[in-house]
Design an enzyme around this catalytic site. Structure first.
Site, mmCIF file in Angstrom:
data_model
loop_
_atom_site.group_PDB
_atom_site.id
_atom_site.type_symbol
_atom_site.label_atom_id
_atom_site.label_comp_id
_atom_site.label_asym_id
_atom_site.label_seq_id
_atom_site.Cartn_x
_atom_site.Cartn_y
_atom_site.Cartn_z
ATOM 1 N N ASP A 42 -1.972 -9.658 -11.969
ATOM 2 C CA ASP A 42 -2.317 -11.043 -11.657
ATOM 3 C C ASP A 42 -3.815 -11.262 -11.826
ATOM 4 O O ASP A 42 -4.615 -10.323 -11.651
ATOM 5 C CB ASP A 42 -1.920 -11.379 -10.211
ATOM 6 C CG ASP A 42 -0.406 -11.452 -10.032
ATOM 7 O OD1 ASP A 42 0.288 -11.693 -11.025
ATOM 8 O OD2 ASP A 42 0.059 -11.272 -8.888
ATOM 9 N N TYR A 70 -1.169 1.239 -5.862
ATOM 10 C CA TYR A 70 -1.899 0.033 -5.478
ATOM 11 C C TYR A 70 -2.534 0.204 -4.107
ATOM 12 O O TYR A 70 -2.024 0.935 -3.254
ATOM 13 C CB TYR A 70 -0.950 -1.179 -5.411
ATOM 14 C CG TYR A 70 -0.262 -1.524 -6.697
ATOM 15 C CD1 TYR A 70 -0.843 -2.403 -7.601
ATOM 16 C CD2 TYR A 70 0.979 -0.964 -7.016
ATOM 17 C CE1 TYR A 70 -0.208 -2.730 -8.796
ATOM 18 C CE2 TYR A 70 1.615 -1.283 -8.206
ATOM 19 C CZ TYR A 70 1.023 -2.163 -9.090
ATOM 20 O OH TYR A 70 1.646 -2.475 -10.266
ATOM 21 N N ASP A 84 0.546 -14.921 -2.321
ATOM 22 C CA ASP A 84 -0.791 -14.339 -2.353
ATOM 23 C C ASP A 84 -1.813 -15.418 -2.005
ATOM 24 O O ASP A 84 -1.448 -16.547 -1.672
ATOM 25 C CB ASP A 84 -1.089 -13.670 -3.700
ATOM 26 C CG ASP A 84 -1.098 -14.660 -4.865
ATOM 27 O OD1 ASP A 84 -1.066 -15.883 -4.630
ATOM 28 O OD2 ASP A 84 -1.153 -14.198 -6.028
#
Length: 290
Positions: A42, A70, A84
């Site tokens: 992203d 991650y 998010d």
């Protein structure tokens, strides 16, 4: 002119899409060189983004099933439209007093194979269109939940309302959805406030190059990683000149004594020329590289 074949391990900066990174590198190496990325990030995320050049683009599929790592910040108390920080707040709730033991118990629910519903704002296809395109247009869509695997999920720190987690997972996992679901399980909701990818298969953050360091063709060549690195778990088959010639022409060769079902084939100079699969007493090329 030096051949541009291999991978670049980029530390993607925030604000760039994966396609932005590809476009930047393509400007440096020229339009005649194939450039592709292995694993979308992203725009707000940072971290490891492997970029393949020339024939190495044909090895991108070897990274699709690779494990990924991650480091994420889950902000509790606010659920957003996109799961998010880029989305609009949907629900806001007070964050309860949570002990580390309670956090660990909730995280344990998300280890192993779980069923996850992807975010509505995702690149998945719905009736031939990207889900995020439909969502931005105001369409109400529901994406089917699907099984994914989370190999490791560790609590790094907790400073309310922010929960920092380290994740190692297989393909198809949305860390945004994981943040959302952790918040839901804690009873207060949550969203992904920050994300850094720490590895993709053999590519680690420690070896990643800041995009700003790639300023010309020479800098790209300097940081290229040989394509074989993504095949490190494939047995190596060193071919004779005659065998290499046959394989380059798509022909099978005798399997010999190597006890394996697949192999990477090198010519006498050590160059990767093909991926082979065993067919009885023969090796047959399934991918041949110029």
């Amino acid at each position: 002119m030096t051949e541009l074949v291999g991978f670049l391990v980029i530390d993607k900066p925030a604000g760039f899409t994966s396609h932005d990174v590809v476009a930047h590198i393509r400007r440096l190496v020229g339009k005649t060189v194939k450039v592709g990325h292995a694993g979308t990030l992203d725009p707000s995320a940072t971290g490891v983004l492997p970029i393949a050049l020339s024939s190495a683009t044909r090895l991108i599929d070897q990274l699709v099933d690779a494990r990924k790592g991650y480091l994420g910040v889950v902000r509790l108390g606010v659920q957003t439209t996109t799961d998010d920080r880029e989305g609009e707040p949907m629900v806001t709730r007070p964050v309860p007093d949570i002990t580390v033991a309670e956090l660990e118990a909730v995280l344990a629910q998300f280890r192993g194979t779980i069923v996850q519903q992807p975010p509505v704002f995702s690149a998945l296809h719905v009736d031939g269109q990207r889900a995020y395109t439909l969502a931005r247009a105001g369409a109400e869509i529901t994406l089917a939940a699907r099984p994914v695997r989370i190999d490791q999920l560790m609590l790094v720190s907790y400073d309310p309302p922010d929960l920092v987690i380290a994740v190692e997972c297989g393909k198809g996992v949305y860390i945004r959805a994981l943040a959302r679901d952790i918040g839901t399980a804690l009873g207060c909701g949550g969203h992904l406030a920050a994300l850094q990818r720490t590895f993709v298969g053999p590519f680690r953050l420690e070896q990643a190059i800041p995009l700003a360091e790639l300023t010309d063709r020479a800098s790209v060549i300097r940081h290229l990683v040989p394509p074989d690195i993504v095949l490190s778990d494939w047995p190596l088959l060193q071919l004779s000149a005659a065998e290499a010639s046959r394989v380059r022409n798509g022909m099978a060769i005798p399997a010999g004594n190597l006890d394996a079902t697949r192999a990477r084939a090198h010519d006498p100079t050590g160059k990767l020329i093909a991926l082979l699969h065993r067919d009885g007493a023969y090796w047959r090329p399934v991918k041949v590289f110029n």
